[in-house]
Enzyme design. Structure first.
Site, mmCIF file in Angstrom:
data_model
loop_
_atom_site.group_PDB
_atom_site.id
_atom_site.type_symbol
_atom_site.label_atom_id
_atom_site.label_comp_id
_atom_site.label_asym_id
_atom_site.label_seq_id
_atom_site.Cartn_x
_atom_site.Cartn_y
_atom_site.Cartn_z
ATOM 1 N N LYS A 1 36.918 31.049 85.667
ATOM 2 C CA LYS A 1 37.829 30.948 86.815
ATOM 3 C C LYS A 1 37.574 29.646 87.590
ATOM 4 O O LYS A 1 38.507 28.957 87.996
ATOM 5 C CB LYS A 1 37.649 32.171 87.727
ATOM 6 C CG LYS A 1 38.274 33.421 87.112
ATOM 7 C CD LYS A 1 37.810 34.725 87.730
ATOM 8 C CE LYS A 1 38.375 35.882 86.898
ATOM 9 N NZ LYS A 1 37.856 37.192 87.256
ATOM 10 N N GLN B 1 34.277 39.769 91.803
ATOM 11 C CA GLN B 1 34.264 40.064 90.366
ATOM 12 C C GLN B 1 33.784 41.495 90.104
ATOM 13 O O GLN B 1 32.760 41.916 90.638
ATOM 14 C CB GLN B 1 33.342 39.047 89.655
ATOM 15 C CG GLN B 1 33.299 39.188 88.160
ATOM 16 C CD GLN B 1 34.636 38.845 87.487
ATOM 17 O OE1 GLN B 1 35.289 37.861 87.823
ATOM 18 N NE2 GLN B 1 35.050 39.685 86.547
ATOM 19 N N ASP C 1 43.741 39.201 93.642
ATOM 20 C CA ASP C 1 43.588 40.090 92.482
ATOM 21 C C ASP C 1 44.620 41.224 92.541
ATOM 22 O O ASP C 1 44.867 41.890 91.534
ATOM 23 C CB ASP C 1 42.181 40.721 92.510
ATOM 24 C CG ASP C 1 41.340 40.280 91.330
ATOM 25 O OD1 ASP C 1 41.906 39.728 90.375
ATOM 26 O OD2 ASP C 1 40.121 40.502 91.379
#
Ligand SMILES: NC(=O)c1ccc[n+]([C@@H]2O[C@H](COP(=O)([O-])OP(=O)(O)OC[C@H]3O[C@@H](n4cnc5c(N)ncnc54)[C@H](OP(=O)(O)O)[C@@H]3O)[C@@H](O)[C@H]2O)c1
Length: 283
Positions: free
Chosen positions: A53, A97, A120
């Protein structure tokens, strides 16, 4: 034989177009979008996703800040960091994460992220917006899946779509998105009976199970579009949920693993970060 849907090439195309928009905004405003990524613990797969990322942000000129916290970080310490990032006007997107260590409650953390920075798309507000058809952040993998289906030129409206898997991060949101595109959607899971018969009826198959080879080639209807989300590492090799070789004999289009859905997830994360920047900082 099916046509292979090249997610890697599509993701690159998206990044090239996005970089132009990012640089244009920098010219106009002097600002660059910024994504904060938080990694707790030392899960090697998570560490590698975070590096990916960070690298992709760099490629499109999005700033990234990575916070690497030790495994023993408490829930309160993580909530404090999320609060700090929520308040930071220089941060447009926040990604924590997953999976988190067992002593931390994932939903508590997800819901603490300001929904306007929830790139997200896992916050309950964004999940609700998706459910009722309001604009919000759409989870990255499902968003990438819809893009790949459209890339094939398939008209989604009126088609039978079967989604296998009902997780909050893939199965449920992708089912919502397919419904929003006017597909007739069936969602299967571990208690579904006669899975093969259900899948056989699908014009569009989305497999998000995490069990290699669950979807057999002979379950695929001739001409179906098959999207394999599964990524299970077996002896260091990534495996999808679909028996690729056999399924490709029936499908019109199919994604490979790797190189299908995976690269699209990060491309959509970058898109969501840019959208957050445009919507809440530039505007
Ligand atoms: N490429 C990417 O960017 C990306 C992103 C996210 C996830 N993934 C991959 O996608 C896969 C799914 O991820 P996830 O997070 O959605 O997984 P998950 O939370 O473990 O959900 C798996 C789903 O599959 C269902 N299932 C399990 N065994 C089944 C069976 N035999 N028949 C039918 N359904 C079955 C489960 O049913 P129940 O609900 O009944 O338990 C559950 O709904 C994983 O391999 C993951 O690594 C890839």
């Amino acid at each position: 034989m099916a046509n292979i849907i090249d997610g890697k090439a599509r993701a690159k195309e998206i990044r090239i177009a996005l970089k132009k928009r990012v640089l244009k905004q920098q010219e106009l405003t002097g600002l660059l979008p910024c994504l904060a990524v938080v990694l707790v613990g030392d899960n090697p797969a998570s560490a590698s996703y975070v590096r990916g990322k960070e690298q992709m942000c760099g490629r499109v000129s999005i700033e990234s800040r990575v916070y690497r916290l030790p495994e023993e970080t408490t829930q309160q310490q993580l909530l404090d960091l999320v609060d700090e990032l929520n308040a930071d006007k220089g941060v447009d997107g926040i990604l924590v994460q997953l999976p988190l260590p067992k002593h931390i409650d994932t939903l508590t953390i997800m819901d603490r992220i300001d929904y306007r920075k929830d790139v997200d798309g896992f916050h309950v507000v964004n999940a609700g917006k998706l459910m009722v058809g309001e604009k919000g952040f759409v989870p990255c993998t499902p968003r990438g899946i819809i893009d790949l289906i459209k890339l094939t030129g398939t008209e989604i409206a009126g088609k039978n779509a079967v989604v296998i898997g009902r997780s909050n991060i893939v199965g449920k949101p992708v089912a919502m998105l397919l419904m929003a595109e006017n597909a007739t959607v069936t969602v299967c899971h571990s208690k579904t009976q006669n899975l093969g018969d259900v899948v056989k009826n699908a014009d569009i198959v989305v497999a998000a199970i995490g069990r290699p080879g669950t979807i057999k080639g002979d379950m695929i209807k001739d001409g179906a579009v098959v999207i394999d989300v599964g990524t299970t590492a077996v002896n260091g090799v990534l495996n999808g949920d679909v028996e690729f070789e056999e399924a490709a004999k029936h499908a019109s289009y199919i994604t490979p693993v790797p190189g299908g859905v995976g690269p699209m997830t990060i491309a959509m994360l970058l898109e969501n970060t840019f959208e957050a920047f445009m919507e809440y900082r530039v505007k």
